[in-house]
Design a protein around this motif. Structure first.
Motif, PDB file in Angstrom:
ATOM      1  N   GLY A 162       0.790  -1.222   0.000  1.00  0.00           N
ATOM      2  CA  GLY A 162       0.000   0.000   0.000  1.00  0.00           C
ATOM      3  C   GLY A 162       0.819   1.267   0.000  1.00  0.00           C
ATOM      4  N   LEU A 163       2.110   1.146   0.315  1.00  0.00           N
ATOM      5  CA  LEU A 163       2.996   2.309   0.287  1.00  0.00           C
ATOM      6  C   LEU A 163       3.816   2.384  -0.996  1.00  0.00           C
ATOM      7  N   MET A 164       3.680   1.387  -1.844  1.00  0.00           N
ATOM      8  CA  MET A 164       4.457   1.339  -3.083  1.00  0.00           C
ATOM      9  C   MET A 164       3.666   2.000  -4.212  1.00  0.00           C
ATOM     10  N   ILE A 165       4.226   3.007  -4.807  1.00  0.00           N
ATOM     11  CA  ILE A 165       3.599   3.703  -5.932  1.00  0.00           C
ATOM     12  C   ILE A 165       4.481   3.491  -7.163  1.00  0.00           C
ATOM     13  N   ASN A 166       3.907   2.823  -8.156  1.00  0.00           N
ATOM     14  CA  ASN A 166       4.668   2.456  -9.353  1.00  0.00           C
ATOM     15  C   ASN A 166       5.949   1.712  -8.990  1.00  0.00           C
ATOM     16  N   GLY A 167       5.810   0.826  -8.004  1.00  0.00           N
ATOM     17  CA  GLY A 167       6.925  -0.019  -7.610  1.00  0.00           C
ATOM     18  C   GLY A 167       7.941   0.644  -6.708  1.00  0.00           C
ATOM     19  N   LYS A 168       7.704   1.896  -6.311  1.00  0.00           N
ATOM     20  CA  LYS A 168       8.681   2.617  -5.493  1.00  0.00           C
ATOM     21  C   LYS A 168       8.088   2.973  -4.133  1.00  0.00           C
ATOM     22  N   PRO A 169       8.872   2.791  -3.063  1.00  0.00           N
ATOM     23  CA  PRO A 169       8.399   3.208  -1.740  1.00  0.00           C
ATOM     24  C   PRO A 169       8.578   4.712  -1.577  1.00  0.00           C
ATOM     25  N   PRO A 170       7.997   5.278  -0.534  1.00  0.00           N
ATOM     26  CA  PRO A 170       8.209   6.712  -0.294  1.00  0.00           C
ATOM     27  C   PRO A 170       9.587   6.978   0.284  1.00  0.00           C
ATOM     28  N   ARG A 171       9.960   8.223   0.265  1.00  0.00           N
ATOM     29  CA  ARG A 171      11.117   8.667   1.053  1.00  0.00           C
ATOM     30  C   ARG A 171      10.582   9.076   2.422  1.00  0.00           C
ATOM     31  N   PHE A 172      11.235   8.602   3.455  1.00  0.00           N
ATOM     32  CA  PHE A 172      10.789   8.912   4.818  1.00  0.00           C
ATOM     33  C   PHE A 172      11.813   9.831   5.463  1.00  0.00           C
ATOM     34  N   GLU A 173      11.306  10.886   6.116  1.00  0.00           N
ATOM     35  CA  GLU A 173      12.189  11.834   6.787  1.00  0.00           C
ATOM     36  C   GLU A 173      11.669  12.141   8.187  1.00  0.00           C
ATOM     37  N   SER A 183       7.277  11.080   1.214  1.00  0.00           N
ATOM     38  CA  SER A 183       7.263  11.720  -0.101  1.00  0.00           C
ATOM     39  C   SER A 183       7.366  10.680  -1.204  1.00  0.00           C
ATOM     40  N   TRP A 184       6.552  10.853  -2.230  1.00  0.00           N
ATOM     41  CA  TRP A 184       6.593   9.994  -3.422  1.00  0.00           C
ATOM     42  C   TRP A 184       6.853  10.861  -4.653  1.00  0.00           C
ATOM     43  N   ASP A 185       7.438  10.263  -5.661  1.00  0.00           N
ATOM     44  CA  ASP A 185       7.626  10.973  -6.933  1.00  0.00           C
ATOM     45  C   ASP A 185       6.306  11.116  -7.674  1.00  0.00           C
ATOM     46  N   ASP A 186       5.443  10.125  -7.514  1.00  0.00           N
ATOM     47  CA  ASP A 186       4.137  10.133  -8.174  1.00  0.00           C
ATOM     48  C   ASP A 186       3.035  10.282  -7.125  1.00  0.00           C
ATOM     49  N   PRO A 187       1.846  10.697  -7.524  1.00  0.00           N
ATOM     50  CA  PRO A 187       0.767  10.922  -6.546  1.00  0.00           C
ATOM     51  C   PRO A 187       0.376   9.650  -5.798  1.00  0.00           C
ATOM     52  N   ASN A 188       0.037   9.829  -4.549  1.00  0.00           N
ATOM     53  CA  ASN A 188      -0.521   8.753  -3.732  1.00  0.00           C
ATOM     54  C   ASN A 188      -1.795   9.296  -3.082  1.00  0.00           C
ATOM     55  N   PRO A 189      -2.873   9.446  -3.861  1.00  0.00           N
ATOM     56  CA  PRO A 189      -4.054  10.162  -3.384  1.00  0.00           C
ATOM     57  C   PRO A 189      -4.840   9.457  -2.307  1.00  0.00           C
ATOM     58  N   ASP A 190      -4.631   8.131  -2.105  1.00  0.00           N
ATOM     59  CA  ASP A 190      -5.400   7.452  -1.064  1.00  0.00           C
ATOM     60  C   ASP A 190      -4.570   7.138   0.176  1.00  0.00           C
ATOM     61  N   ILE A 534      -6.943 -14.121  -8.106  1.00  0.00           N
ATOM     62  CA  ILE A 534      -5.604 -14.291  -8.689  1.00  0.00           C
ATOM     63  C   ILE A 534      -5.154 -13.006  -9.368  1.00  0.00           C
ATOM     64  N   TRP A 535      -6.070 -12.346 -10.062  1.00  0.00           N
ATOM     65  CA  TRP A 535      -5.740 -11.055 -10.669  1.00  0.00           C
ATOM     66  C   TRP A 535      -5.470 -10.013  -9.584  1.00  0.00           C
ATOM     67  N   GLY A 536      -6.270 -10.050  -8.520  1.00  0.00           N
ATOM     68  CA  GLY A 536      -6.061  -9.103  -7.421  1.00  0.00           C
ATOM     69  C   GLY A 536      -4.729  -9.311  -6.743  1.00  0.00           C
ATOM     70  N   LEU A 537      -4.326 -10.565  -6.591  1.00  0.00           N
ATOM     71  CA  LEU A 537      -3.032 -10.871  -5.970  1.00  0.00           C
ATOM     72  C   LEU A 537      -1.895 -10.306  -6.802  1.00  0.00           C
ATOM     73  N   HIS A 538      -2.038 -10.346  -8.115  1.00  0.00           N
ATOM     74  CA  HIS A 538      -1.000  -9.812  -8.993  1.00  0.00           C
ATOM     75  C   HIS A 538      -0.793  -8.318  -8.730  1.00  0.00           C
ATOM     76  N   ALA A 539      -1.883  -7.576  -8.617  1.00  0.00           N
ATOM     77  CA  ALA A 539      -1.774  -6.142  -8.335  1.00  0.00           C
ATOM     78  C   ALA A 539      -1.261  -5.898  -6.921  1.00  0.00           C
ATOM     79  N   LEU A 540      -1.763  -6.683  -5.965  1.00  0.00           N
ATOM     80  CA  LEU A 540      -1.370  -6.504  -4.567  1.00  0.00           C
ATOM     81  C   LEU A 540       0.108  -6.768  -4.357  1.00  0.00           C
ATOM     82  N   SER A 541       0.652  -7.737  -5.080  1.00  0.00           N
ATOM     83  CA  SER A 541       2.060  -8.116  -4.914  1.00  0.00           C
ATOM     84  C   SER A 541       2.991  -7.309  -5.804  1.00  0.00           C
ATOM     85  N   GLY A 542       2.447  -6.345  -6.527  1.00  0.00           N
ATOM     86  CA  GLY A 542       3.282  -5.578  -7.430  1.00  0.00           C
ATOM     87  C   GLY A 542       3.766  -6.376  -8.627  1.00  0.00           C
ATOM     88  N   GLY A 543       3.020  -7.430  -8.960  1.00  0.00           N
ATOM     89  CA  GLY A 543       3.361  -8.245 -10.116  1.00  0.00           C
ATOM     90  C   GLY A 543       4.220  -9.445  -9.816  1.00  0.00           C
TER      91      GLY A 543
END
Length: 639
Positions: A162-173, A183-190, A534-543
């Protein structure tokens, strides 16, 4: 700094009913006399030293509620020890949370800032403490980020999906002792919506307490003693057990909730005692909660309605259903009880889930043909089920959102939900499912009779009653169903393994969304979705697991969900929601029956501030959570 439209800067005092007021505004804070009875090794500090410098002030009068008085124990019944999991949901202490109007506001946080849905800055309350009196600071967030999310023995895949956006985690400070940033490079609206959910991603642990169970901070000898005492295999299992928040079985785990568990399992009664360091006060400076103890009594789930009707519970919602309403309403004449009906927020009280990922190729191909799904839906007489099972008080509908949502359109509710067996027969003929008149059933292309085993839990009598009617109705178009009862976890395993052809479950959890809430339930995003796990697992696991959807319409929903996550502004998000709702309901991936069903809520006649009418559901109301159970109180003068 640019602030997104839906998350304006939550400065102090900017959110109605959640204003942060400095301590000097009050002549004095007040506390419950019960705190003097709590045994402690050292005396509790004065109330002023236990509250944050800027506590969260709930102006109850502005919310139409009555400021209360201290005292009392609230009894509730649970259907098993695992059901203590309802307490953190109902307590609803969140970094940010929904109010009863389902709008976000700062809660645990003193303030938050959002920049373009990419940068989230959280400001903690000065002097805020965990229930054991240890400081609640940025280090509690750092501990989770560094020592949990990036410790392979505790989180093999790193930060949660849930913290991975386009396969990347946020930067934590850690900005300072009271400020953290994600902080993410791409939007994380939820991101904020997740933190306001019934079971959010846990971003903080009480680090001072948890370090004793972590190999980086504890000696091997003491870890070995803890492992032996708790009867677990290794330090990672120890850490997981001692930090479990979703099911708070560890009485020593510090919490930020209104009440803290004081009972270790196994037990027949779990006692949750008021948190001396709780961060909320009412407008008169009384530290909440008003009620001193919540006692959860373990009972057989089948007996809870009967026990509630004889006055053994002061507030009961779980393990009650509409079928119990008449009995419970009659009990008002014999016991000091009050019975109300809330509206359930599910998209459908029950729905049929054809498993588009099942192993049976014949059925899988049929389920992936929208004509078959539509035919099944059209063959169901929802009006008959509504009258027979719900006394005509429910709304006949597809599995969709309710009129209480600003996104509601009648066409979503009505999509393929009319009773039209003639059209259903035409669709089945068009597919090529010939009717075998000698059997009174249709045959699949491979020659098998159209017999569907539907997996159910058997936990609700209304499901079995409704399925009996549905079975008669489907047989009229040549489809025979056979309900098969399976324990809930076994049912889910059979669905995920592809062994279950079709199952029954609740519809959309959130039937009252706003455009700012994630439409992830409409797309294959989770392995808990019974129609395409099975399709949901693919999205949940990041592929990394499961399979990507190969049905164009399911893939389109996933693409639209990605579009929602990238949308800039409320209008764009609204547009994506409508596209997804139109596609989801038109494709009938799940077959809804009725929604807006009624949920009995039973309370002691002395209990105050419990709404007489409200929305009830897991998400987004967190059952009782958004209605502020910490502000419930007993008026002993009320008959």
């Amino acid at each position: 700094m640019t602030i997104s439209r839906r998350h304006m800067l939550a400065l102090l005092g900017s959110v109605a009913g959640a204003t942060a007021i400095p301590a000097r505004v009050f002549a004095a804070f007040s506390q419950s006399d019960y705190l003097a009875q709590i045994p402690t090794e050292t005396p509790l500090p004065p109330i002023e030293e236990r509250l944050p410098k800027t506590p969260r002030v709930l102006n109850l009068a502005e919310r139409g509620l009555k400021p209360g008085r201290y005292g009392g124990s609230m009894r509730m019944l649970i259907g098993g020890q695992r059901d203590i999991r309802f307490m953190p949901i109902n307590c609803y202490a969140r970094l940010v949370g929904y109010n009863s109007d389902l709008k976000l506001e700062a809660d645990i946080l003193e303030a938050y800032e959002v920049e373009n849905d990419r940068v989230f800055t959280f400001r903690l309350r000065e002097g805020h403490k965990w229930s054991d009196g240890s400081p609640f600071t940025a280090d509690d967030f750092r501990y989770v980020w560094d020592d949990v999310f990036h410790e392979k023995k505790l989180a093999k895949g790193g930060p949660p999906a849930g913290l991975m956006i386009n396969g990347k985690p946020p930067r934590f400070e850690v900005i300072d002792a009271r400020t953290v940033r994600y902080s993410w490079d791409d939007p994380n609206p939820d991101f904020l919506a997740d933190q306001a959910s019934p079971s959010p991603i846990r971003l903080m642990f009480p680090a001072a307490y948890m370090k004793q169970f972590h190999m980086r901070y504890q000696t091997k000898e003491l870890l070995a003693q803890h492992i032996a005492r708790e009867r677990v295999d290794d330090w990672a299992a120890l850490h997981q057990k001692m930090s479990r928040v979703v099911r708070p079985e560890n009485p020593n785990l510090p919490t930020l909730d209104a009440w803290r568990n004081r009972t270790a399992p196994p037990a027949e009664r779990f006692v949750f005692e008021r948190n001396p360091y709780y961060y909320r006060v009412d407008e008169n400076g009384l530290q909440l909660p008003y009620i001193d103890k919540v006692m959860l009594d373990v009972s057989s789930a089948d007996l809870i309605a009967a026990k509630t009707g004889t006055g053994e519970s002061d507030l009961q919602v779980t393990n009650l259903d509409f079928a119990d309403y008449t009995f419970l309403k009659n009990a008002e004449q014999r016991y000091p009880l009050k019975v109300d009906l809330w509206k359930r927020t599910q998209g459908s009280r029950m729905a049929l889930f054809p498993n588009l990922n099942c192993k049976d190729e014949g059925w899988r191909n049929l389920f992936r043909d929208v004509r078959f799904r539509r035919a099944m839906s059209l063959a169901i007489n929802r009006g008959e089920i509504n009258k027979a099972v719900f006394y005509g008080l429910a709304t006949e509908s597809s599995n969709s959102i309710l009129p209480d949502s600003p996104l509601f359109k009648p066409e979503y509710q009505k999509a393929w939900a009319a009773f039209d067996p003639d059209q259903a027969n035409r669709l089945l003929d068009e597919i090529g499912l010939a009717m075998d008149d000698s059997e009174g059933m249709r045959r699949l292309p491979d020659g098998r009779l159209a017999k569907i085993i539907i997996e159910i839990t058997g936990e609700s009598t209304f499901e079995t009653d409704a399925l009996e009617l549905i079975g008669d109705q489907l047989l009229q178009v040549g489809i025979k169903i056979y309900p098969h009862v399976a324990q809930r976890e076994l049912l889910r395993r059979r669905v995920k393994g592809g062994d279950a052809i079709m199952s029954v479950g609740g519809g959309l959890d959130n039937g009252v969304p706003t455009a700012d809430m994630a439409p992830k339930e409409l797309a294959p995003t989770s392995d808990d979705q019974l129609q395409w796990s099975i399709w949901g697992l693919h999205a949940l696991s990041g592929g990394s697991d499961g399979k990507a959807p190969d049905l164009p319409e399911a893939k389109a929903l996933l693409d639209l969900y990605s579009e929602w996550r990238k949308a800039e502004g409320f209008d764009q998000r609204t547009d994506v929601w409508h596209k997804m709702l139109a596609l989801f309901t038109d494709q009938v991936f799940t077959i809804g029956i009725v929604n807006a069903t009624l949920q009995p809520v039973v309370q002691s006649s002395k209990l105050q501030n419990v709404p007489s009418k409200a929305l009830y559901g897991f998400d987004p109301t967190s059952y009782l959570g958004v209605y502020l159970p910490d502000a419930f109180w007993y008026d002993e003068e009320t008959a």
